[in-house]
Design an enzyme around this catalytic site. Structure first.
Site, PDB file in Angstrom:
ATOM      1  N   GLU A  40       0.849  -1.197   0.000  1.00  0.00           N
ATOM      2  CA  GLU A  40       0.000   0.000   0.000  1.00  0.00           C
ATOM      3  C   GLU A  40       0.882   1.244   0.000  1.00  0.00           C
ATOM      4  OE1 GLU A  40      -2.311   3.098   0.134  1.00  0.00           O
ATOM      5  OE2 GLU A  40      -3.083   1.096  -0.339  1.00  0.00           O
ATOM      6  N   VAL A  88      -4.024   5.936   1.262  1.00  0.00           N
ATOM      7  CA  VAL A  88      -4.182   5.542   2.663  1.00  0.00           C
ATOM      8  C   VAL A  88      -4.749   4.129   2.689  1.00  0.00           C
ATOM      9  CG1 VAL A  88      -6.530   6.503   2.848  1.00  0.00           C
ATOM     10  CG2 VAL A  88      -5.123   6.256   4.919  1.00  0.00           C
ATOM     11  N   SER A  93     -12.427   3.783   0.211  1.00  0.00           N
ATOM     12  CA  SER A  93     -13.405   3.576   1.284  1.00  0.00           C
ATOM     13  C   SER A  93     -12.967   4.295   2.557  1.00  0.00           C
ATOM     14  CB  SER A  93     -13.601   2.084   1.567  1.00  0.00           C
ATOM     15  OG  SER A  93     -12.487   1.509   2.215  1.00  0.00           O
ATOM     16  N   ILE A  99     -21.354   6.122   0.658  1.00  0.00           N
ATOM     17  CA  ILE A  99     -22.707   5.808   0.197  1.00  0.00           C
ATOM     18  C   ILE A  99     -22.677   4.396  -0.364  1.00  0.00           C
ATOM     19  CG2 ILE A  99     -24.485   6.395  -1.485  1.00  0.00           C
ATOM     20  CD1 ILE A  99     -23.524   9.321  -1.243  1.00  0.00           C
ATOM     21  N   HIS A 447     -15.700   8.163  -9.337  1.00  0.00           N
ATOM     22  CA  HIS A 447     -16.030   6.764  -9.617  1.00  0.00           C
ATOM     23  C   HIS A 447     -15.362   6.253 -10.883  1.00  0.00           C
ATOM     24  CE1 HIS A 447     -20.112   7.293  -7.299  1.00  0.00           C
ATOM     25  NE2 HIS A 447     -19.062   7.259  -6.496  1.00  0.00           N
ATOM     26  N   PRO A 492     -20.507   2.814  -6.768  1.00  0.00           N
ATOM     27  CA  PRO A 492     -19.983   1.468  -7.035  1.00  0.00           C
ATOM     28  C   PRO A 492     -19.202   0.801  -5.910  1.00  0.00           C
ATOM     29  CG  PRO A 492     -18.555   3.104  -8.025  1.00  0.00           C
ATOM     30  CD  PRO A 492     -19.711   3.864  -7.422  1.00  0.00           C
TER      31      PRO A 492
END
Length: 515
Positions: A40, A88, A93, A99, A447, A492
């Site tokens: 990451e 991060v 997320s 949402i 998105h 999504p």
């Protein structure tokens, strides 16, 4: 740059600790005999209230936690959009509004019609029962008065139902408070990292390589591509090898970028940068999808109620064509004046205000991304080609959306809150005027998808097969929003979670175990 010849070896190496990567890390490491590493590029989110408090999401854009990609010139859209991509653990997320909608069945039926066997609603939707994220409708304490009045006004003026839980069943249209992946009692995120990783970070077979950036894929001695060269935060480099599979979860921008830097992509484009060709896959970077939206802003008579989950927690889905089964227009209702693009055109920002953001759920304009050079440090070029579909469908959707937003604003009880329309202002009335304004202030809902799409064997632009394996290259799978062949109607993130849960079963050889 300092270098190292160290080669670290694991069973599975996951490139990208974002939404999908967290799911795969948790699932694959359930077998304690299996060694799993996650690479990451950003830091951990553990204990960082800036990340964990959902309502702080807007302050994460253009911050130290944002890669901050930009678009190339958009002749028919807004060329000044910052396409935030999270840097991060937890990926977007940990960065977005969380949402959370299940994909509509028809969205997944489109995938199977394009040759994506095993990705229909009957297979993918049952994986909702495996999700660890806490997905719930916005808590009553977070439902402020003006958002409630928006819902009432939208339902009455447009003759659509108020929906208590958008995930209870497929919906053709409706208005209400959204479902979010969060804890209503604390306002904390239930991101992929919180839900899947925070409680298992002490697993001895799970290694998190944070602040570590992957920039080139390499073959092993047998010709399989199971090695990746990385750069650590201290400037040293290393090679990380997967004995079983290398799984790319870097997202719809950085997964195709990594492939192209490694010689996997459109051969003609790669040769232009002097990159040796490993595999000519012309679909890498193509089919760049998004949910474009515009904005209409009102000044309110008074400060807004302070209680809200994240200031954009109510909205509307609408069918302009009632003969169709899915909505073709969507709105977020922002309880803040979201004026990042209207200010640039000279519109004022009210002290107190709200806005609606007409959104194109299934935009017909598609774009592409490509490398600017062979230097991994150079940011890629993103061309979403907003509002370029030949039929003008996307442009028409925005114009209709602005008109419908005005209709909702004229309806009580919302009308009593509003003083005046700030942008575009009541003087702009014609289709041409609304189109020009709507496209110039258009924005993204962050998105991006579709740039390594899966598809049928005879689809020349399909990058992956139906088990998410990279075509023509052994050892690599892709699991993130880049695999989408088409864009889901809804936000999504949950679709990415479902794809990752099913991918874990595919990787472990258990097929449709979640169905």
């Amino acid at each position: 740059m300092a270098t190292s010849t160290n080669e670290e070896t694991y069973d599975y190496v996951i490139v990208g600790g974002g939404t999908a990567g967290c799911v795969l890390a948790a699932r694959l490491s359930e077998d304690r005999a299996t060694r799993v590493a996650v690479i990451e590029g950003g830091p951990s989110d553990v204990g960082d209230e800036r990340i964990l408090k959902l309502r702080n999401w807007i302050n994460l854009l253009d911050s130290e936690f944002d890669y901050g990609y930009t678009t190339v010139e958009q002749p028919r859209g807004n060329s000044h959009i910052l396409h935030s991509r999270a840097r991060v653990l937890g990926g977007c997320s940990s960065h977005n509004t969380l949402i959370s909608f299940l994909p509509l069945p028809q969205d997944l039926e489109e995938w199977t019609a394009m040759g994506c066997t095993g990705w229909g609603p009957e297979t993918l939707l049952p994986y909702r029962d495996k999700l660890r994220t806490n997905i719930v409708p916005v808590g009553e304490g977070d439902r402020n008065a003006i958002a409630k009045d928006f819902v009432t006004a939208a339902s009455a003026s447009l003759d659509v139902p108020v929906i208590d839980d958008f995930n209870a069943r497929p919906f053709p249209d409706g208005t209400g408070f959204f479902s979010l992946a969060y804890d209503p009692a604390t306002g904390n995120r239930s991101s992929a990292s919180v839900a899947y990783l925070h409680d298992i970070m002490d697993r001895p077979n799970l290694t998190l390589l944070l602040e570590t950036w992957a920039y080139r894929l390499l073959p092993d001695a047998g010709g399989r591509h199971t090695r990746v060269r990385v750069r650590r935060s201290d400037g040293t480099t290393a090679v990380v090898r997967a004995e079983r599979e290398l799984i790319l979860c870097a997202g719809a921008i950085d997964t195709p970028r990594l492939l192209m830097l490694s010689g996997i992509g459109p051969a003609q484009e790669l040769r232009r940068h002097g990159i040796d060709i490993v595999a000519d896959l012309p679909g890498v970077g193509e089919n760049l999808l998004d949910h474009p939206e515009s904005v209409i802003v009102w000044e309110t008579r008074q400060p807004l109620p302070p209680n809200s989950a994240m200031d954009s927690d109510a909205g509307l889905f609408l069918r302009r064509d009632r003969s169709q089964p899915r909505p073709d227009l969507m709105f977020h209702f922002y309880q803040v004046p979201f004026t990042v693009n209207t200010e640039r055109l000279g519109y004022p920002t009210p002290e107190h205000g709200v806005c609606m953001t007409p959104n194109v759920p299934r935009a017909r304009s598609t774009g592409r991304m490509w490398l600017r050079s062979a230097d991994p440090a150079d940011k890629p070029a993103l061309d979403f080609r907003y509002f370029t579909d030949p039929e003008g469908y996307d442009e028409r959707t925005i114009v209709d959306g602005l008109r419908i937003a005005r209709e909702v604003a004229r309806a009580e009880p919302l009308r009593s809150w509003l003083v005046r329309e700030i942008a575009p202002g009541p003087d702009l009335e014609t289709d041409a005027e609304l189109s020009e304004y709507g496209r110039r202030v258009a924005h993204t809902v962050y998105h991006p998808a579709g740039t390594c799409r899966m598809g049928a064997g005879d689809d020349p632009l399909a990058v992956l097969d139906s088990e998410l394996r990279l075509r023509g290259i052994d050892g690599i799978r892709v699991v993130d929003a880049s695999v989408f062949p088409t864009m889901p109607t809804i936000n999504p993130m949950v679709t990415v979670l479902l794809v990752a849960e099913r991918a874990a079963d595919l990787i472990r050889g258990s097929g449709d175990a979640g169905a």
